[in-house]
Design a protein around this motif. Structure first.
Motif, PDB file in Angstrom:
ATOM      1  N   THR A   8      46.990  45.396  47.364  1.00  0.00           N
ATOM      2  CA  THR A   8      45.529  45.284  47.236  1.00  0.00           C
ATOM      3  C   THR A   8      45.109  43.825  47.210  1.00  0.00           C
ATOM      4  O   THR A   8      44.151  43.428  47.890  1.00  0.00           O
ATOM      5  CB  THR A   8      45.037  45.998  45.958  1.00  0.00           C
ATOM      6  OG1 THR A   8      45.441  47.361  46.015  1.00  0.00           O
ATOM      7  CG2 THR A   8      43.539  45.896  45.823  1.00  0.00           C
ATOM      8  N   VAL A   9      45.810  43.001  46.450  1.00  0.00           N
ATOM      9  CA  VAL A   9      45.486  41.572  46.368  1.00  0.00           C
ATOM     10  C   VAL A   9      45.674  40.925  47.745  1.00  0.00           C
ATOM     11  O   VAL A   9      44.824  40.145  48.198  1.00  0.00           O
ATOM     12  CB  VAL A   9      46.343  40.862  45.298  1.00  0.00           C
ATOM     13  CG1 VAL A   9      46.196  39.355  45.370  1.00  0.00           C
ATOM     14  CG2 VAL A   9      45.986  41.376  43.910  1.00  0.00           C
ATOM     15  N   THR A  10      46.761  41.262  48.417  1.00  0.00           N
ATOM     16  CA  THR A  10      47.011  40.731  49.758  1.00  0.00           C
ATOM     17  C   THR A  10      45.871  41.114  50.699  1.00  0.00           C
ATOM     18  O   THR A  10      45.360  40.282  51.452  1.00  0.00           O
ATOM     19  CB  THR A  10      48.356  41.249  50.304  1.00  0.00           C
ATOM     20  OG1 THR A  10      49.406  40.713  49.504  1.00  0.00           O
ATOM     21  CG2 THR A  10      48.569  40.844  51.747  1.00  0.00           C
ATOM     22  N   TRP A  11      45.451  42.364  50.657  1.00  0.00           N
ATOM     23  CA  TRP A  11      44.374  42.843  51.527  1.00  0.00           C
ATOM     24  C   TRP A  11      43.097  42.044  51.262  1.00  0.00           C
ATOM     25  O   TRP A  11      42.440  41.594  52.201  1.00  0.00           O
ATOM     26  CB  TRP A  11      44.142  44.345  51.306  1.00  0.00           C
ATOM     27  CG  TRP A  11      43.087  44.914  52.194  1.00  0.00           C
ATOM     28  CD1 TRP A  11      43.256  45.375  53.473  1.00  0.00           C
ATOM     29  CD2 TRP A  11      41.699  45.077  51.881  1.00  0.00           C
ATOM     30  NE1 TRP A  11      42.051  45.807  53.966  1.00  0.00           N
ATOM     31  CE2 TRP A  11      41.069  45.633  53.015  1.00  0.00           C
ATOM     32  CE3 TRP A  11      40.933  44.800  50.757  1.00  0.00           C
ATOM     33  CZ2 TRP A  11      39.711  45.926  53.051  1.00  0.00           C
ATOM     34  CZ3 TRP A  11      39.568  45.087  50.794  1.00  0.00           C
ATOM     35  CH2 TRP A  11      38.982  45.647  51.931  1.00  0.00           C
ATOM     36  N   VAL A  12      42.751  41.853  50.001  1.00  0.00           N
ATOM     37  CA  VAL A  12      41.530  41.124  49.643  1.00  0.00           C
ATOM     38  C   VAL A  12      41.617  39.665  50.111  1.00  0.00           C
ATOM     39  O   VAL A  12      40.680  39.143  50.726  1.00  0.00           O
ATOM     40  CB  VAL A  12      41.256  41.192  48.120  1.00  0.00           C
ATOM     41  CG1 VAL A  12      40.177  40.211  47.699  1.00  0.00           C
ATOM     42  CG2 VAL A  12      40.896  42.605  47.711  1.00  0.00           C
ATOM     43  N   ILE A  13      42.727  39.014  49.856  1.00  0.00           N
ATOM     44  CA  ILE A  13      42.875  37.607  50.237  1.00  0.00           C
ATOM     45  C   ILE A  13      42.847  37.463  51.757  1.00  0.00           C
ATOM     46  O   ILE A  13      42.214  36.547  52.290  1.00  0.00           O
ATOM     47  CB  ILE A  13      44.150  37.002  49.622  1.00  0.00           C
ATOM     48  CG1 ILE A  13      43.947  36.880  48.110  1.00  0.00           C
ATOM     49  CG2 ILE A  13      44.484  35.650  50.244  1.00  0.00           C
ATOM     50  CD1 ILE A  13      45.171  36.519  47.335  1.00  0.00           C
ATOM     51  N   ARG A  14      43.496  38.375  52.460  1.00  0.00           N
ATOM     52  CA  ARG A  14      43.484  38.311  53.930  1.00  0.00           C
ATOM     53  C   ARG A  14      42.071  38.552  54.464  1.00  0.00           C
ATOM     54  O   ARG A  14      41.659  37.926  55.444  1.00  0.00           O
ATOM     55  CB  ARG A  14      44.500  39.275  54.512  1.00  0.00           C
ATOM     56  CG  ARG A  14      45.944  38.804  54.243  1.00  0.00           C
ATOM     57  CD  ARG A  14      46.974  39.772  54.766  1.00  0.00           C
ATOM     58  NE  ARG A  14      46.970  39.845  56.202  1.00  0.00           N
ATOM     59  CZ  ARG A  14      47.633  39.022  57.022  1.00  0.00           C
ATOM     60  NH1 ARG A  14      48.345  38.041  56.517  1.00  0.00           N
ATOM     61  NH2 ARG A  14      47.587  39.169  58.316  1.00  0.00           N
TER      62      ARG A  14
END
Length: 186
Positions: A8-14
């Motif tokens: 989820t964090v990766t998705w948001v940052i990307r």
């Protein structure tokens, strides 16, 4: 010292990186040769002409989230610091920035990330500059690759990345992200 961010964090940052890249640049050319290697243990190395935008472009261009090695002063910038932590960034302490802390823990984090087959990104110049050529390349990338190998990480690929800006200070200009041929550390 940090770990790989959750899905989820990766998705948001990307998504943030993509939005910023699309806002700032009217065109982003991404060149990826068939031999580019972004799976497994990868140490990506890139020139560093555009400051924060370099990391944004690379996050946007690569198929997976890199653990970015960056100067610890970035963690003191509001909004950027918490994002760097959430993204699994790895701070490097530089004497030139007043850092008095050893980098042993930072290097150990890089070694572990590569042992865990993560993607680690470093800018070997260590700083951005306003001249049209690369600054002196520091030893950090070599130390990370060789130290990870000595610590037991296997299958490490070095992924060179070249960045070029039509006008790095301009708004809505063009940028190029050019992945080179992957180099097998072994």
């Amino acid at each position: 010292m940090g770990s790989e961010p959750s899905g989820t964090v990766t998705w948001v940052i990307r998504k943030i990186a993509d939005g910023m890249a699309q806002l700032v640049y009217r065109e982003i050319d991404i060149h990826v040769p068939p031999s580019a290697d972004t799976d497994g243990a990868v140490l990506a190395v890139s020139n560093h002409f555009g400051g924060l935008s370099d990391g944004v472009l690379i996050i946007d261009a690569l198929p997976r989230m890199p653990r970015i090695v960056a100067r610890d002063v970035i963690w003191k910038v509001p909004v950027v610091g918490p994002l760097a932590t959430a993204a699994g960034g790895i701070p490097i302490h530089r004497r030139a920035d007043g850092g008095k802390t050893s980098n042993d823990e930072s290097f150990a984090s890089c070694y572990q990330a590569l042992a865990d087959e993560q993607l680690v990104l470093i800018f070997p110049e260590g700083v951005t500059q306003d001249v049209p050529h690369m600054a002196e390349v520091k030893t950090g990338a070599a130390r990370i690759a060789l130290g990870a190998r000595a610590s037991g990480a296997t299958g490490i690929a070095i992924q060179p990345i070249g960045l070029h800006y039509e006008d790095k200070a301009g708004f809505r200009n063009r940028a190029l992200v050019n992945l080179g041929d992957a180099i097998d550390l072994d």
